[in-house]
Design an enzyme around this catalytic site. Structure first.
Site, PDB file in Angstrom:
ATOM      1  N   LYS A  38       0.845  -1.203   0.000  1.00  0.00           N
ATOM      2  CA  LYS A  38       0.000   0.000   0.000  1.00  0.00           C
ATOM      3  C   LYS A  38       0.887   1.263   0.000  1.00  0.00           C
ATOM      4  O   LYS A  38       2.086   1.191   0.326  1.00  0.00           O
ATOM      5  CB  LYS A  38      -0.905  -0.011   1.238  1.00  0.00           C
ATOM      6  N   TYR A 264      12.276  32.083   4.163  1.00  0.00           N
ATOM      7  CA  TYR A 264      10.996  32.740   4.418  1.00  0.00           C
ATOM      8  C   TYR A 264      10.834  33.101   5.886  1.00  0.00           C
ATOM      9  O   TYR A 264      11.257  32.351   6.774  1.00  0.00           O
ATOM     10  CB  TYR A 264       9.848  31.816   4.018  1.00  0.00           C
TER      11      TYR A 264
HETATM   12  C1  LIG Z   1      -0.274  -1.837   6.918  1.00  0.00           C
HETATM   13  C2  LIG Z   1      -0.769  -3.149   7.425  1.00  0.00           C
HETATM   14  C3  LIG Z   1       0.117  -4.236   7.615  1.00  0.00           C
HETATM   15  C4  LIG Z   1       1.619  -4.110   7.497  1.00  0.00           C
HETATM   16  O1  LIG Z   1       2.176  -3.740   8.747  1.00  0.00           O
HETATM   17  P1  LIG Z   1       3.771  -3.581   8.934  1.00  0.00           P
HETATM   18  O2  LIG Z   1       3.918  -3.169  10.347  1.00  0.00           O
HETATM   19  O3  LIG Z   1       4.201  -2.510   7.988  1.00  0.00           O
HETATM   20  O4  LIG Z   1       4.384  -4.900   8.615  1.00  0.00           O
HETATM   21  C5  LIG Z   1      -0.428  -5.465   7.934  1.00  0.00           C
HETATM   22  N1  LIG Z   1      -1.762  -5.619   8.110  1.00  0.00           N
HETATM   23  C6  LIG Z   1      -2.628  -4.593   7.988  1.00  0.00           C
HETATM   24  C7  LIG Z   1      -4.078  -4.826   8.229  1.00  0.00           C
HETATM   25  C8  LIG Z   1      -2.173  -3.326   7.655  1.00  0.00           C
HETATM   26  O5  LIG Z   1      -3.035  -2.291   7.551  1.00  0.00           O
END
Ligand SMILES: *Cc1c(COP(=O)(O)O)cnc(C)c1O
Length: 368
Positions: A38, A264
């Site tokens: 993601k 700035y």
């Molecule tokens: C983002 C996510 C993960 C991954 O978690 P990490 O700590 O980055 O390994 C696993 N399961 C769900 C449901 C997530 O939203």
């Protein structure tokens, strides 16, 4: 590694292979590996990362939204993709692109069945998410009877897996709570199996869960941050390799006199004769304004150059008074040696936020 001539995010795919193999070595051979890609594979590049992991025979991918899954399908990814947080307005697209929804409430289940039936689907894979203590998304144990009744009334969908998410798997002080979550999940899974007569596979662990809770690997694990090189502990960080290096270059060097101001709102005033370097990376590239006013630094010729005054949209100015450097020299924001995790500590955030913040404007280059 090549010398940067502009701002680039360099992604080392051999480091990705290393991290994948390291995490897999913690699993039983039959445990499936889901790679969480993601948010552009945590700020890197979801398509290249997914293509690489597909070649390494990863079992599953996960994204947060349907749009992210569509991008992977457009790029030719064929591995199953779990969509962790789909919105019902996108369910048609989700089915058209063979993406698999996380279903976390009876309302969402009803909506999905409606769309799946309208499209005359049979046994469309869905993943039922249960809340075991994170209190973010998920069914309750008491929803099981309702879910099973709905599943029995339709041939359009099939519960491929049951899952939950841990709230604090990286934190040894929360080990009792994590164990409670694991036990709650096992109870839910047993009850679901008994009520439905089905045996969906079970998954619970994120990266820190993989590392700290071997007993909870179950049928599949879901790893994100570990693949990108962070283990949420100093010891694990040593075994993983950050895949991304954010680099830039010195555009211009200025010599300024005592009491001149920089940037700035004139937020920095020099305390003597000083040298500043201007770097083509700003808050629109992911250098949050929190790093300004010497809260953050970049690395030039192996030395820390503090960020002076306010971070601009496209630039920062850093102090190079005591650094031997010239225009055109390389600047490192983070890499395998200067980790986003140390930068994150100084800014009171976490590596997850630093690496996912690198904006799409920054050119990605790949080391293979
Ligand atoms: C983002 C996510 C993960 C991954 O978690 P990490 O700590 O980055 O390994 C696993 N399961 C769900 C449901 C997530 O939203």
């Amino acid at each position: 590694m090549s010398k940067a001539l502009e701002t680039v995010l360099e992604i080392d795919l051999s480091a990705l292979t290393h991290n994948f193999k390291y995490l897999k070595s913690k699993l039983q051979p039959q445990t499936k590996f889901l790679a969480v890609v993601k948010a552009f594979a945590y700020g890197s590049d979801s398509v290249e990362v997914a293509k690489h992991l597909e070649k390494l025979n990863v079992d599953y991918f996960a994204v947060a939204y349907v749009k992210e899954g569509v991008a992977l399908r457009d790029a030719g990814i064929e591995t199953p993709i779990l969509v962790l947080h789909p919105q019902s307005i996108n369910f048609r697209t989700l089915i058209e692109r063979c993406l698999e929804p996380s279903i976390y409430s009876t309302h969402v289940l009803d909506e999905f069945i409606k769309v799946a039936e309208a499209q005359a689907q049979s046994n469309y894979p869905i993943h039922l998410k249960f809340n075991t203590g994170l209190n973010r998304l998920g069914f309750k144990e008491s929803d099981i009877e309702t879910i099973v009744a709905k599943l029995k009334k339709t041939v359009s969908i099939k519960a491929t897996s049951l899952f939950s998410h841990l709230a604090a798997s990286e934190d040894p002080k929360e080990a009792d709570f994590t164990t409670l979550q694991i036990n709650r999940f096992k109870t839910i899974a047993n009850l679901f199996e008994k009520t439905s007569g089905l045996t969906p596979w079970l998954h619970l662990c994120n990266t820190s869960g993989i590392i700290n809770y071997t007993e909870a690997h179950l049928d599949m694990v879901r790893s994100g941050i570990g693949l990108y090189g962070f283990g949420n502990s100093a010891e694990e960080d040593k075994k993983l390799k950050p895949i991304a290096s954010l680099k830039s270059v010195i555009s211009q060097i200025h010599s300024i006199e005592k009491d001149e101001t920089v940037g700035y709102n004139r937020a920095y005033t020099s305390i003597g004769t000083e040298r500043t370097a201007t770097i083509p990376i700003g808050h629109a590239d992911g250098i949050n304004r929190i790093y300004g006013n010497e809260n953050g630094y970049v690395i030039i010729n192996n030395k820390e150059a503090p960020i002076l005054g306010n971070v601009c949209m496209d630039m920062i100015m850093v102090n190079v008074t005591n650094i031997d450097c010239k225009e055109g020299d390389e600047v490192i924001i983070f890499n395998a040696d200067y980790k986003a995790s140390s930068l994150s500590n100084s800014a009171k955030t976490i590596s997850y936020e630093i690496i996912t913040s690198v904006s799409q404007r920054v050119k990605r280059i790949f080391l293979r």
